[in-house]
Design a protein around this motif. Sequence first.
Motif: not given
Length: 379
Positions: A342-357
Amino acid sequence: MLEGGLAPNATVMSWTGIEGGIHAAKTGHDAIMTPVSHMYLDYYQGNPQSEPLAFNAELRLDKVYSFNPIPKELNAQEAKHILGPQANMWTEYITNFKHVEYMLFPRLLALSEVAWGTSKPEAYKSFENRVIHEFTYLDRKKINYSKAIFELNGNIVSRDGKMYYELSTIKNDNTIRYTTDGTAPTVQSAVYKEPVVVDRTMTINAANFSAARMVGSVLKQDFVISKSTGKSVQLLHEPNEAYQANGTATLVDGVYGNKQYFKKNWLGFNGKDLVATIDMSEPVSFSNVELNVVDQNASWIYYPQAVKVYISQDNQNFTLVKEVGKEVIAVSKGTIKLSFEKQTAKFVKVEVQHLNKIPAGSGGAGSPAWLFVDELSVY
């Protein structure tokens, strides 16, 4: 063609967007404007729940009518290189000519005004009335056409920190009845008079009624509410212009995109990652983040190769709390779940990395892979 360099007499058909046509015109080449966002008539023209099977994207009449084949980025001399628009009617899902007619009409009427240069998107209602008038002519000629123009439409909007579901039809004459408990609407159901507040997980069913009977099909919309629903989202990279849905709000509107139908309710990125920062408004506690992705390799769409979740209190300093790679994503069936302490935060960043080629041996090998993402749910 653009990547390999244009021959002196080459004409460019710009279909992945309008950028190819802009580049062609600015370098002295003719171009035909046929972007998937406005000109692919094999897409659904109404609610897939009530339309014949079609390619898994949506292109309604008003979208066709809104297209301007002359990009605003071109000056008068460059604009002379735009030969005009072209609409495409592919037939993978079509087995007879009556179905072809159905997919063409009434969108062909919108295309005509676009090509003539007489379309006025700001006066769409006037065009809509002309289309309805033309239905008499199409009937007389026994031309099959879609009546999606009459169907019930649902639109998700956020206002004053709350989320609403707006319902509308061409007539808007208090003939819409709806339910919020998942049951089918009847003549005894509530009459729609104002947008419905969506403040909990619910299913809204709505339909048009005339006297004592339902007219047309039921519009069904499921909402799944999480701690991130309706929150503000900032993107590092903008989605492709053809796959922007309702903008960043699409990611947190409580509606899960259909994995077989990726035009509506999905953000599409070509050769770019999705990096989304959700402003939770105030510090909240959570231990799960979920998101949905698409794997349709025939359409050059691939699962991401990694997903990361970060937290921050100030939107400046972020801490990584969870990461999953290809192995987890491959068996996710398109719904990626990240669980952590469990975390407590005001900002949540989600990074979804695409398949390059796109890998060798596959359609589009060597080209940037598409990434489609929907609904960032925080629990």
